[in-house]
Design a protein around this motif. Structure first.
Motif, short mmCIF file in Angstrom:
data_model
loop_
_atom_site.label_atom_id
_atom_site.label_comp_id
_atom_site.label_asym_id
_atom_site.label_seq_id
_atom_site.Cartn_x
_atom_site.Cartn_y
_atom_site.Cartn_z
N ARG A 532 -15.42 -6.90 -6.74
CA ARG A 532 -16.30 -5.76 -7.05
C ARG A 532 -16.04 -5.26 -8.46
O ARG A 532 -14.91 -5.22 -8.94
N GLU A 533 -17.13 -4.90 -9.11
CA GLU A 533 -17.09 -4.24 -10.41
C GLU A 533 -18.11 -3.10 -10.37
O GLU A 533 -19.07 -3.14 -9.60
N THR A 534 -17.91 -2.07 -11.22
CA THR A 534 -18.83 -0.92 -11.23
C THR A 534 -19.33 -0.66 -12.64
O THR A 534 -18.54 -0.64 -13.59
N VAL A 535 -20.64 -0.48 -12.76
CA VAL A 535 -21.23 -0.07 -14.04
C VAL A 535 -21.40 1.43 -13.98
O VAL A 535 -22.13 1.97 -13.16
N LYS A 536 -20.66 2.14 -14.83
CA LYS A 536 -20.68 3.60 -14.82
C LYS A 536 -22.05 4.13 -15.28
O LYS A 536 -22.68 3.53 -16.17
N PRO A 537 -22.50 5.28 -14.72
CA PRO A 537 -23.82 5.80 -15.09
C PRO A 537 -23.76 6.61 -16.39
O PRO A 537 -22.70 7.04 -16.83
N TYR A 538 -24.95 6.75 -17.02
CA TYR A 538 -25.06 7.74 -18.09
C TYR A 538 -24.91 9.10 -17.44
O TYR A 538 -25.39 9.34 -16.32
N ARG A 539 -24.28 10.02 -18.12
CA ARG A 539 -24.05 11.33 -17.50
C ARG A 539 -24.43 12.45 -18.45
O ARG A 539 -23.91 12.54 -19.56
N LYS A 540 -25.40 13.26 -18.00
CA LYS A 540 -25.81 14.41 -18.80
C LYS A 540 -24.75 15.49 -18.70
O LYS A 540 -24.22 15.76 -17.62
#
Length: 591
Positions: A532-540
């Motif tokens: 498993r790998e995770t792509v972090k979200p853009y965060r306002k």
């Protein structure tokens, strides 16, 4: 109109120039070269031992090309050869040389030195009766020196050892002489010591070719029998076949038949390569040249084919043993609308490089394409480079697919088989032969290249099909936020599932564009997640407008943002761009 203008006196010059060019274009009479005055030979060596430089000097000595400082790799005509400084294609040149008051016809074939192009060498030797075995006085005997010597030895050709680069500071020709005597059993007094770069003692090489290499054993009175040992495609003239005549005579207007497809053609042009094409009236048995006969389809000119006169059938010549691919790769057009253009380019290039095997293939992600087999990684790179340079084709090279047979009635498959040793035999004090049973998937990508690197080029590798066997193979799914990506489903061995899954997940993480929500990339076998790998979200920054104030206000805003992200993740559509598929499937060059 009165007095002649200043330019009027020059009106006679163009006629003089036309006369000169007509004289230069006069067709050479090939009938004056009797069989006993012909020598057909190749230059063979390990890569970078000076074959092409020696060929340049021989061309200069025989007056085939003018002697200038710009004569470097004259016979290396491809752009990729000049860029990389290596010979990729064997090239032919007919040299006219006078020795002891007699004119000889010397047909020279310059061959590649890299192991990936050894098939070019074996084909070239079929048109020869002898070879110049060039050895670097500094490096001595190396892997391809040995391999190419045995190709010539098995073909029962005369071998003339030439020790090159004697001008180098660390050159040790005496040591190389001893190596030649020990390894090849050739007396040291038969070695010719030269410097091809400076031209030192190169004349004695030509004399040795005449004195030591026998003339071809052919019969001019017999019906025509010609071997096609190489060919190229010209979009205006069709297929240009390089031929070696074993019997008979061929001339313009003759009707010839291909033993391969039984089609009849009319000969439009015959000639010799000098080193550029020079048309002649006829070609005679024992000579090497080219032939154009209106073959418009690339599939019509098979390398190894025998050509004979219409109504005069002959026993076909043995031809060539087909090359065995060692490295495989998938090849697809960048845009599927270019499929037919790429297909045509591959067909034309494989006519010129018959050691490449081609099988149709398809991918859910990349569409229709081909699975190509090459003799090594350099061969694959050069083929790709030639497609781009000569045919302006943009392609995607991917890791290959291997066919499997699945037995669906059984819940579990039997034992794994990651190379099982079957035999080990010592050939002599310095060589051992190991026999293994390998799954095809273990050798198709870079096994041969790794073997050459580990053994400094001395180990060789051959294989044959051993059929299908049962193995512990599993289907691995790739999931993005719980949804299976059909294009990336793969079959792997159970023992390698974690490694392969982790690699694909890491590559996807690096290539997928970030979204406003988190993307979970998972590799799964059934219901079990193996990587498993995770792509972090853009965060306002929702706290930007809070200047001081109560902490509960900040926590409330962050909680609301987290809930929104969660909701987005459930309904958010992840679009995987095509270049992400390409990067995941592409052959790794840094392996």
């Amino acid at each position: 109109t009165g007095a002649a203008r200043p330019g009027a006196a020059t009106n006679s010059w163009p006629t003089d120039r036309l006369f000169c060019s007509a004289e230069l274009k006069e067709k050479p009479d090939m009938s004056k070269f009797l069989v006993e005055d012909i020598r057909n030979f190749s230059i063979i060596a390990h890569v970078d031992h000076g074959k092409s430089t020696l060929a340049d000097r021989l061309l200069e000595l025989t007056g085939t090309i003018d002697k200038t400082k710009n004569n470097k790799q004259v016979l290396d005509k491809l752009q990729v050869e000049r860029e990389r400084g290596i010979t990729v294609k064997a090239q032919t040149a007919s040299l006219f040389y006078s020795f002891q008051g007699k004119q000889y016809l010397l047909n020279l074939i310059d061959t590649p030195g890299h192991v990936d192009f050894s098939y070019e060498v074996s084909r070239s030797l079929s048109a020869c009766q002898g070879v110049l075995l060039v050895i670097d006085a500094n490096e001595g005997i190396q892997a391809q020196t040995v391999a190419n010597f045995f190709l010539a030895f098995e073909a029962q050709l005369t071998v003339i050892p030439v020790i090159n680069k004697i001008d180098l500071k660390n050159a040790d020709p005496d040591m190389v002489e001893k190596q030649i005597e020990k390894v090849f059993d050739i007396p040291s007094d038969e070695c010719i010591k030269i410097s091809a770069k400076l031209g030192t003692n190169v004349e004695s090489v030509l004399q040795a070719v005449i004195e030591r290499i026998p003339p071809p054993k052919v019969h001019r009175k017999n019906p025509l029998r010609a071997l096609v040992f190489d060919s190229t495609f010209d979009q205006y003239r069709g297929v240009i076949a390089n031929v070696a005549l074993f019997d008979g005579v061929v001339s313009k207007g003759d009707k010839i038949v291909s033993a391969h497809n039984q089609k009849t053609y009319e000969v439009n042009e015959v000639g010799v390569l000098n080193p550029n094409e020079k048309s002649t009236h006829k070609l005679y048995a024992g000579q090497v040249g080219y032939l154009i006969a209106g073959m418009k389809d690339v599939t019509e000119a098979q390398i190894g084919d025998t050509l004979y006169l219409h109504n005069h059938p002959v026993e076909p010549l043995p031809g060539f043993k087909s090359a065995k691919p060692m490295v495989f790769a998938g090849m697809y057009p960048v845009d599927q609308s270019e499929y037919n253009n790429l297909k045509s380019a591959i067909e034309k290039l494989t006519l010129n490089d018959s050691s490449v095997t081609v099988h149709r293939d398809s991918s859910l992600a990349l569409g229709a394409g081909w699975r190509l087999g090459f003799l090594g990684l350099l061969h694959m790179e050069v083929f790709n480079q030639r497609l781009e340079q000569e045919y302006n084709a943009a392609v995607i090279l991917t890791t290959p697919t291997v066919p499997y047979k699945a037995v669906l009635s059984s819940a579990k498959l039997i034992k794994a088989r990651r190379a099982v040793q079957q035999n080990m035999m010592f050939i002599d004090q310095s060589r051992v032969m190991l026999k293994y049973l390998f799954p095809l998937n273990e050798i198709v990508v870079d096994f041969y290249d790794s073997l050459k690197s580990l053994s400094s080029g001395y180990a060789s590798f051959d294989y044959e099909d051993a059929g299908y066997q049962t193995a512990e193979l599993v289907k691995m799914d790739i999931l993005l936020n719980g949804n299976i990506v059909e294009e990336l489903v793969t079959i792997v061995h159970k023992d390698k599932a974690h490694t392969v899954g982790k690699t694909i997940c890491e590559r996807l993480k690096d290539t997928l564009p970030r979204q406003l929500f988190e993307i979970a990339i998972q590799a799964a076998i059934g219901s079990k997640i193996v990587a498993r790998e995770t792509v972090k979200p853009y965060r306002k920054n929702v706290l930007a407008k809070c200047y001081g104030g109560d902490i509960t206000r900040k926590m409330k805003l962050l909680k609301r943002q987290a809930e929104g992200k969660k909701r987005m993740r459930k309904i958010g559509n992840i679009e995987v761009p095509k270049d992400a598929f390409i990067k995941v499937l592409k052959t790794q060059t840094n392996k």
